[in-house]
Motif scaffolding. Structure first.
Motif, mmCIF file in Angstrom:
data_model
loop_
_atom_site.group_PDB
_atom_site.id
_atom_site.type_symbol
_atom_site.label_atom_id
_atom_site.label_comp_id
_atom_site.label_asym_id
_atom_site.label_seq_id
_atom_site.Cartn_x
_atom_site.Cartn_y
_atom_site.Cartn_z
ATOM 1 N N SER A 247 0.841 -1.190 0.000
ATOM 2 C CA SER A 247 0.000 0.000 0.000
ATOM 3 C C SER A 247 0.875 1.239 0.000
ATOM 4 C CB SER A 247 -0.927 0.003 1.211
ATOM 5 O OG SER A 247 -0.183 -0.018 2.407
ATOM 6 N N GLY A 248 0.352 2.318 -0.542
ATOM 7 C CA GLY A 248 1.120 3.548 -0.648
ATOM 8 C C GLY A 248 1.637 3.746 -2.064
ATOM 9 N N ARG A 249 2.622 4.557 -2.211
ATOM 10 C CA ARG A 249 3.100 4.886 -3.549
ATOM 11 C C ARG A 249 3.843 3.711 -4.176
ATOM 12 N NH1 ARG A 249 8.634 6.933 -3.463
ATOM 13 N NH2 ARG A 249 9.458 6.887 -1.334
ATOM 14 N N MET A 250 3.818 3.681 -5.474
ATOM 15 C CA MET A 250 4.463 2.589 -6.201
ATOM 16 C C MET A 250 5.987 2.743 -6.095
ATOM 17 S SD MET A 250 4.083 -0.126 -8.020
ATOM 18 C CE MET A 250 2.366 -0.054 -8.540
ATOM 19 N N MET A 251 6.633 1.637 -5.832
ATOM 20 C CA MET A 251 8.089 1.615 -5.745
ATOM 21 C C MET A 251 8.670 0.976 -6.995
ATOM 22 S SD MET A 251 8.530 2.972 -2.749
ATOM 23 C CE MET A 251 10.172 2.544 -2.144
ATOM 24 N N ASN A 252 9.943 1.198 -7.271
ATOM 25 C CA ASN A 252 10.517 0.714 -8.513
ATOM 26 C C ASN A 252 10.731 -0.791 -8.518
ATOM 27 O OD1 ASN A 252 11.712 1.192 -11.172
ATOM 28 N ND2 ASN A 252 13.557 0.404 -10.182
ATOM 29 N N ALA A 253 11.047 -1.356 -7.381
ATOM 30 C CA ALA A 253 11.288 -2.799 -7.330
ATOM 31 C C ALA A 253 10.790 -3.374 -6.009
ATOM 32 C CB ALA A 253 12.768 -3.095 -7.513
ATOM 33 N N LEU A 254 10.323 -4.607 -6.088
ATOM 34 C CA LEU A 254 9.903 -5.342 -4.897
ATOM 35 C C LEU A 254 10.741 -6.603 -4.797
ATOM 36 C CD1 LEU A 254 6.027 -5.012 -5.265
ATOM 37 C CD2 LEU A 254 7.534 -3.695 -3.785
ATOM 38 N N GLY A 255 11.067 -6.972 -3.596
ATOM 39 C CA GLY A 255 11.913 -8.130 -3.408
ATOM 40 C C GLY A 255 11.468 -9.015 -2.272
ATOM 41 N N TRP A 256 12.004 -10.224 -2.267
ATOM 42 C CA TRP A 256 11.807 -11.178 -1.173
ATOM 43 C C TRP A 256 13.179 -11.527 -0.601
ATOM 44 C CZ3 TRP A 256 7.251 -12.645 0.923
ATOM 45 C CH2 TRP A 256 6.091 -12.445 0.178
ATOM 46 N N PHE A 257 13.255 -11.522 0.700
ATOM 47 C CA PHE A 257 14.438 -11.946 1.424
ATOM 48 C C PHE A 257 14.000 -12.996 2.443
ATOM 49 C CE2 PHE A 257 17.711 -8.827 0.222
ATOM 50 C CZ PHE A 257 16.935 -7.925 -0.488
ATOM 51 N N ARG A 258 14.952 -13.730 2.983
ATOM 52 C CA ARG A 258 14.610 -14.711 4.009
ATOM 53 C C ARG A 258 15.718 -14.776 5.045
ATOM 54 N NH1 ARG A 258 15.150 -20.357 0.499
ATOM 55 N NH2 ARG A 258 17.438 -20.347 0.317
ATOM 56 N N GLN A 259 15.321 -15.169 6.242
ATOM 57 C CA GLN A 259 16.281 -15.322 7.324
ATOM 58 C C GLN A 259 15.983 -16.599 8.076
ATOM 59 O OE1 GLN A 259 16.512 -12.032 10.117
ATOM 60 N NE2 GLN A 259 18.573 -12.625 10.709
ATOM 61 N N ALA B 17 14.658 -13.122 -4.185
ATOM 62 C CA ALA B 17 14.189 -12.759 -5.518
ATOM 63 C C ALA B 17 13.764 -11.301 -5.535
ATOM 64 C CB ALA B 17 13.027 -13.647 -5.946
ATOM 65 N N ALA B 18 13.768 -10.711 -6.729
ATOM 66 C CA ALA B 18 13.308 -9.337 -6.870
ATOM 67 C C ALA B 18 12.707 -9.149 -8.255
ATOM 68 C CB ALA B 18 14.450 -8.339 -6.656
ATOM 69 N N MET B 19 11.851 -8.144 -8.359
ATOM 70 C CA MET B 19 11.237 -7.832 -9.635
ATOM 71 C C MET B 19 11.210 -6.324 -9.833
ATOM 72 S SD MET B 19 7.348 -8.560 -10.961
ATOM 73 C CE MET B 19 7.653 -9.983 -11.981
ATOM 74 N N SER B 20 11.635 -5.903 -11.002
ATOM 75 C CA SER B 20 11.519 -4.502 -11.384
ATOM 76 C C SER B 20 10.067 -4.223 -11.781
ATOM 77 C CB SER B 20 12.445 -4.190 -12.564
ATOM 78 O OG SER B 20 12.113 -2.927 -13.116
ATOM 79 N N MET B 21 9.447 -3.266 -11.123
ATOM 80 C CA MET B 21 8.042 -2.987 -11.405
ATOM 81 C C MET B 21 7.884 -2.166 -12.673
ATOM 82 S SD MET B 21 6.904 -4.679 -8.981
ATOM 83 C CE MET B 21 5.162 -4.348 -9.034
ATOM 84 N N SER B 22 8.947 -1.578 -13.164
ATOM 85 C CA SER B 22 8.848 -0.785 -14.389
ATOM 86 C C SER B 22 9.023 -1.647 -15.622
ATOM 87 C CB SER B 22 9.881 0.339 -14.376
ATOM 88 O OG SER B 22 11.187 -0.190 -14.226
ATOM 89 N N GLY B 23 9.921 -2.624 -15.555
ATOM 90 C CA GLY B 23 10.168 -3.443 -16.733
ATOM 91 C C GLY B 23 9.741 -4.889 -16.586
ATOM 92 N N GLY B 24 9.465 -5.312 -15.353
ATOM 93 C CA GLY B 24 9.049 -6.684 -15.140
ATOM 94 C C GLY B 24 10.172 -7.696 -15.089
ATOM 95 N N ARG B 25 11.394 -7.232 -15.197
ATOM 96 C CA ARG B 25 12.508 -8.178 -15.164
ATOM 97 C C ARG B 25 12.648 -8.750 -13.761
ATOM 98 N NH1 ARG B 25 18.504 -7.256 -17.858
ATOM 99 N NH2 ARG B 25 19.237 -9.391 -17.487
#
Length: 123
Positions: free
Chosen positions: A24-36, A46-54
């Motif tokens: 929620s909130g403003r769109m960010m350029n990339a979203l990622g997953w981390f684990r511990q 893993a990560a994904m660029s929200m602008s290009g989908g890569r």
């Protein structure tokens, strides 16, 4: 920006699971997953660029995990197949406004984090 991860659980080796992260909130350029994992440092998954989908993956999950999103949804998913005991960890979703993909692998460049969801893989 707020992130809410969900979908964790207890599974047997070889099973599959999908984690969700509502953003929620403003769109960010990339979203990622981390684990511990217990006793270990948090690591990139893993990560994904929200602008290009890569998409970008850690070697340990490449070919087994898939990060995705759906047009019109402000969410990101992590589909996990062929789960192994070493995949057991708390999984966090995170957001960054970095554009350089080299930074997608580094948790220091993520400004916003969800609370984490626990995945346990055990027979």
């Amino acid at each position: 920006v707020q992130l809410q991860a969900s979908g964790g659980g207890l599974l047997q080796p070889g099973n599959s699971l999908v984690l969700s992260c509502a953003v929620s909130g403003r769109m960010m350029n990339a979203l990622g997953w981390f684990r511990q994992a217990p006793g270990k440092e948090r690591e990139f998954v893993a990560a994904m660029s929200m602008s290009g989908g890569r998409t970008y993956y850690a070697d340990s999950v490449n070919g087994r995990f898939t990060i995705s999103t759906y047009r019109g949804e402000n969410s990101v998913y992590l589909q996990m197949i062929g789960l192994k005991p070493e995949d057991s960890a708390i999984y966090y979703c995170a957001a960054t406004n970095e554009y350089n993909s080299l930074y997608f692998y580094d948790q220091r460049y993520y400004a916003y984090w969800g609370q984490g969801t626990l995945v346990t893989v055990s027979s």
